[in-house]
Design a protein around this motif. Sequence first.
Motif, short mmCIF file in Angstrom:
data_model
loop_
_atom_site.label_atom_id
_atom_site.label_comp_id
_atom_site.label_asym_id
_atom_site.label_seq_id
_atom_site.Cartn_x
_atom_site.Cartn_y
_atom_site.Cartn_z
N GLU A 1 3.32 45.38 -13.97
CA GLU A 1 2.13 45.78 -13.22
C GLU A 1 0.94 46.01 -14.15
OE1 GLU A 1 3.08 49.15 -10.86
OE2 GLU A 1 4.49 48.07 -9.56
N SER A 2 1.21 46.29 -15.42
CA SER A 2 0.14 46.51 -16.39
C SER A 2 -0.19 45.20 -17.10
CB SER A 2 0.56 47.55 -17.43
OG SER A 2 0.89 48.77 -16.80
N LYS A 3 -1.45 44.87 -17.19
CA LYS A 3 -1.88 43.63 -17.83
C LYS A 3 -1.49 43.64 -19.31
CE LYS A 3 -5.89 40.64 -18.54
NZ LYS A 3 -7.35 40.46 -18.33
N GLY A 4 -0.96 42.50 -19.77
CA GLY A 4 -0.55 42.40 -21.16
C GLY A 4 0.76 43.07 -21.47
N CYS A 5 1.52 43.42 -20.43
CA CYS A 5 2.80 44.10 -20.59
C CYS A 5 3.87 43.28 -19.86
CB CYS A 5 2.72 45.51 -20.02
SG CYS A 5 4.14 46.56 -20.41
N TYR A 6 5.04 43.12 -20.49
CA TYR A 6 6.04 42.20 -19.97
C TYR A 6 7.43 42.82 -19.93
CZ TYR A 6 2.19 39.18 -21.30
OH TYR A 6 0.94 38.64 -21.44
N GLU A 7 8.24 42.30 -19.02
CA GLU A 7 9.63 42.72 -18.88
C GLU A 7 10.54 41.52 -19.03
OE1 GLU A 7 9.72 44.23 -14.93
OE2 GLU A 7 8.48 46.00 -15.37
N LYS A 8 11.77 41.78 -19.44
CA LYS A 8 12.75 40.71 -19.57
C LYS A 8 13.24 40.27 -18.20
CE LYS A 8 17.28 39.66 -21.57
NZ LYS A 8 18.46 40.20 -22.27
N ALA A 9 13.38 38.97 -18.01
CA ALA A 9 13.93 38.43 -16.77
C ALA A 9 15.46 38.38 -16.88
CB ALA A 9 13.37 37.03 -16.51
N THR A 10 16.12 37.96 -15.83
CA THR A 10 17.58 37.86 -15.82
C THR A 10 18.05 36.86 -16.87
OG1 THR A 10 17.61 38.34 -13.45
CG2 THR A 10 19.60 37.36 -14.39
N SER A 11 19.06 37.22 -17.63
CA SER A 11 19.56 36.35 -18.70
C SER A 11 20.17 35.07 -18.14
CB SER A 11 20.61 37.08 -19.55
OG SER A 11 20.04 38.18 -20.21
#
Length: 253
Positions: free
Chosen positions: A168-178
């Motif tokens: 939700e925060s710009k420039g911030c990322y989460e890992k997707a499903t492996s």
Amino acid sequence: MGKRHEAIGIKQAIRFEWMQKAANLLLAGLDAKTIRQELHEFLADRKGNGSEGERSDQTRTFVVNNLMKIWVSPDSELLPFRDASLAILRDNPSMSLPVHWGMVSAVYPFWLNVARQTGRLLALQDQVTQIQITGRLKEQYGDRQTVSRYTRYVIRSFVAWGVLKDSESKGCYEKATSINITDANAAILIFESALQANPDAKGTLGMLQNNPAFFPFQIPVMSGDFVSQRCERIEVVRYGLDDELLKLKSTCY
């Protein structure tokens, strides 16, 4: 080893479907000149975010040059690795994402270095920021403006490939499903890509098995003997009680 280990090289985001297009044209037996022309036409109305729309001749040329360098005309020492990658794409298309990941990593080690720093951060926290990743890369490549820009292109490529997700925060990322690598040859190619991206062309099996640059994947456990038996380009050297060092054979260069 050539200059690719020091180069950054990736000057625009590279979408997964564009990699597929380049490889498919090569598998179809087209020559380099024809493939370049086909890629220019294919990308004429495709933007880096996946939307349709005109892109400048310069940015299209950057992407086409990257795709050509990755699949069609890599450095000569990478041709056996490229051919093995093409064979897996042809015989087991379900493994296309790890194969493309390995190919771009070998040709542009900067991609693998961005992935390594991303994976290290994701091992410590649920989200990573572009600033965090760039900060670590500047320690290696120097505080150049191009490092920040090209890192952004690679991160946006990760998102486009579905291995990272925008938060939700710009420039911030989460890992997707492996992604589970079920094909042993595809897993070995992933290992080999890291060896190809390393100027020393070697690495311990343990470090390869747990390489944070492979954060998008679940890689099966394999012995060094198994790897060397399945891949004629890799040899295994034992040291200590149970440590195994994998290295590229000199005939690869």
